[in-house]
Motif scaffolding. Structure first.
Motif, PDB file in Angstrom:
ATOM      1  N   ALA A 115      78.100 -56.489  -5.585  1.00 56.93           N
ATOM      2  CA  ALA A 115      78.005 -57.711  -6.325  1.00 56.93           C
ATOM      3  C   ALA A 115      77.072 -58.795  -5.505  1.00 56.93           C
ATOM      4  CB  ALA A 115      79.459 -58.473  -6.209  1.00 56.93           C
ATOM      5  N   TRP A 116      77.267 -58.488  -4.200  1.00 54.50           N
ATOM      6  CA  TRP A 116      76.234 -59.568  -3.484  1.00 54.50           C
ATOM      7  C   TRP A 116      74.614 -59.098  -3.983  1.00 54.50           C
ATOM      8  CZ3 TRP A 116      76.135 -64.170  -1.434  1.00 54.50           C
ATOM      9  CH2 TRP A 116      77.358 -64.601  -1.134  1.00 54.50           C
ATOM     10  N   ALA A 156      71.818 -61.565  -5.234  1.00 55.88           N
ATOM     11  CA  ALA A 156      70.339 -61.292  -4.496  1.00 55.88           C
ATOM     12  C   ALA A 156      69.217 -61.405  -5.805  1.00 55.88           C
ATOM     13  CB  ALA A 156      70.289 -60.389  -3.634  1.00 55.88           C
ATOM     14  N   PHE A 157      69.372 -60.489  -6.610  1.00 57.15           N
ATOM     15  CA  PHE A 157      68.214 -60.254  -7.687  1.00 57.15           C
ATOM     16  C   PHE A 157      68.284 -61.371  -8.654  1.00 57.15           C
ATOM     17  CE2 PHE A 157      69.079 -55.582  -7.305  1.00 57.15           C
ATOM     18  CZ  PHE A 157      68.092 -55.264  -6.323  1.00 57.15           C
ATOM     19  N   ALA A 158      69.611 -61.883  -8.930  1.00 54.38           N
ATOM     20  CA  ALA A 158      69.649 -63.276  -9.806  1.00 54.38           C
ATOM     21  C   ALA A 158      69.089 -64.433  -8.957  1.00 54.38           C
ATOM     22  CB  ALA A 158      71.105 -63.588 -10.042  1.00 54.38           C
ATOM     23  N   PHE A 178      71.346 -60.740   0.275  1.00 52.62           N
ATOM     24  CA  PHE A 178      71.413 -59.243   0.374  1.00 52.62           C
ATOM     25  C   PHE A 178      71.497 -58.969   2.097  1.00 52.62           C
ATOM     26  CE2 PHE A 178      68.937 -55.427   1.896  1.00 52.62           C
ATOM     27  CZ  PHE A 178      69.775 -54.500   1.294  1.00 52.62           C
ATOM     28  N   THR A 179      70.894 -59.634   2.781  1.00 56.20           N
ATOM     29  CA  THR A 179      71.028 -58.953   4.197  1.00 56.20           C
ATOM     30  C   THR A 179      72.321 -59.424   5.010  1.00 56.20           C
ATOM     31  OG1 THR A 179      69.841 -61.239   5.208  1.00 56.20           O
ATOM     32  CG2 THR A 179      68.713 -59.199   4.917  1.00 56.20           C
ATOM     33  N   GLY A 200      75.971 -56.611   4.582  1.00 58.02           N
ATOM     34  CA  GLY A 200      77.071 -57.061   5.661  1.00 58.02           C
ATOM     35  C   GLY A 200      78.447 -56.346   5.083  1.00 58.02           C
ATOM     36  N   MET A 201      78.728 -56.595   3.742  1.00 54.16           N
ATOM     37  CA  MET A 201      79.796 -56.029   3.178  1.00 54.16           C
ATOM     38  C   MET A 201      79.810 -54.623   3.315  1.00 54.16           C
ATOM     39  SD  MET A 201      81.888 -58.891   2.977  1.00 54.16           S
ATOM     40  CE  MET A 201      83.006 -57.736   1.909  1.00 54.16           C
TER      41      MET A 201
END
Length: 405
Positions: free
Chosen positions: A274-275, A279-281, A301-302, A307-308
């Motif tokens: 989901a993150w 990030a793309f959005a 992203f990072t 991280g998740m």
């Protein structure tokens, strides 16, 4: 040759231990440097380029090595790397990090060149094994690792004469290489493990593998990276980022991770994706309308996606490959919540230019999340494995082997 200590029994053991320990220490140092820039005890601590290069080429590369060396034997059927070869790979990684720090201390940039030995050595170990596998999709790992090495190489004298810090371009190239690896590896594991939970609770099955969708998902990320790194017009970069948002969003929705949310490990992995979509959005929003800073997507992203995913995937790898039940402890749940909070705070600081204080707090939360993971899983990395438990029911995957990772 097998060493007596369990540490050299499998690739995830030394590289998760080294990578997580190093990453947590780095982020604590970064938080301190942001909070008290005039009191830093080491020249590199105060440099943003140092923060970028060591988190990418030190911390992230170690975790990538641990995942690759552990997953490929289980999923691609290659011989496992253990004993002396694994110890030598670990020694190369340690030597690289020592070289970078010594170069920072004494100003002799050539000392840091020793770090360039690690990724080629990893490729030399993995490539001959992968060339013998039946499923050729696994060969995609080789150009991705080569791209990561190219970015690392460019971070030395070719771009920065001091050789002590990566420029924005080389750092972003490394980030994109890791994004592609994330899409390939995380996109294989996450739907399989999600499907296992769905079947266990009678909520359906794993989403069918669609080769065309997977190919388009990877190709779009490669296209976005090429456009962004080459300085293409913002409209082109934005269009590619928007396409990544839609395709990867659809990919994630197909997996139905929200229906497996009671499994904390699978939840963390799905939240990581989901993150990634976020990030793309954010990259699309920055390119198409300047609505957010251009580097906001990098932090999403990072800190958020990577991280998740690392918390979830590393926990599952450690539990599964040491013979323990696949259930996250309360401490791992706290680590996941802390990491999610760190990602939100870092993104807010980036979007709203809140200054160093929230960035330092985000770094501290990130470090605490991985310190909690290390406190929980570190002893398992050093202890012998328990007898292996029967694996989950085979899942539908592109490869013919059952899910054992």
């Amino acid at each position: 040759m097998r060493f007596a200590t369990p540490l050299w029994a499998s690739g995830f053991r030394p590289f998760f231990l080294l990578g997580v320990g190093y990453g947590a220490a780095l982020m604590l140092a970064w938080a301190f440097a942001l909070a008290a820039p005039d009191a830093v005890p080491w020249p590199a601590f105060a440099a943003r380029s140092w923060h970028a290069r060591e988190m990418l080429f030190g911390f992230a590369t170690a975790i990538v090595a641990g995942v690759v060396l552990t997953a490929l034997p289980s999923w691609a059927g290659i011989d496992e790397v253990h004993g002396l070869p694994l110890a030598l790979l670990s020694a190369l990684w340690i030597a690289g990090r020592a070289g970078v720090w010594l170069a920072s201390a004494c100003g002799i940039a050539s000392i840091a060149l020793v770090e360039l030995l690690f990724v080629p050595a990893l490729l030399a170990v993995v490539a001959p094994r992968l060339l013998r596998v039946t499923n050729r999709r696994y060969l995609l790992l080789l150009p991705v690792l080569a791209a990561l090495f190219a970015a690392q190489f460019a971070a030395h004298g070719l771009v920065d004469a001091s050789g002590t810090g990566a420029t924005r371009a080389t750092a972003q190239a490394a980030v994109y290489a890791i994004v592609v690896l994330y899409v390939l590896v995380g996109g294989l594991f996450t739907p399989v493990f999600t499907g296992n939970v769905l079947r266990e609770h009678g909520r359906g099955d794993q989403a069918p593998f669609v080769p065309a969708l997977e190919a388009v998902a990877v190709a779009l990320v490669v296209a976005l990276a090429a456009l962004d790194l080459s300085g293409a017009p913002d409209a082109w970069v934005g269009a590619a980022a928007l396409a990544c948002t839609l395709v990867h969003g659809w990919r994630v929705v197909r997996w139905r991770g929200w229906r497996a949310s009671e499994d904390r490990i699978v939840l963390a992995m799905n939240l990581g994706f989901a993150w990634l979509v976020a990030a793309f959005a954010l990259r699309a929003a920055a390119a198409l309308g300047g609505l957010v800073p251009a580097d906001a997507w990098v932090h999403a992203f990072t800190v958020g996606a990577l991280g998740m995913m690392m918390l979830g995937l590393m926990t599952r790898v450690v539990l599964r490959h040491t013979g323990r039940p696949l259930g996250a402890s309360p401490l791992i749940a706290v680590a996941g919540a802390t990491m999610f909070a760190a990602a939100l705070l870092r993104l807010a600081a980036s979007v709203h230019a809140l200054g160093n204080a929230p960035v330092a707090l985000s770094a501290l939360l990130w470090a605490l999340a991985f310190a909690a993971w290390l406190a929980c899983c570190g002893p398992m990395l050093l202890a012998p494995s328990l007898p292996r438990r029967p694996g989950p029911a085979p899942a539908r995957r592109p490869a013919s082997r059952s899910a054992r990772g």
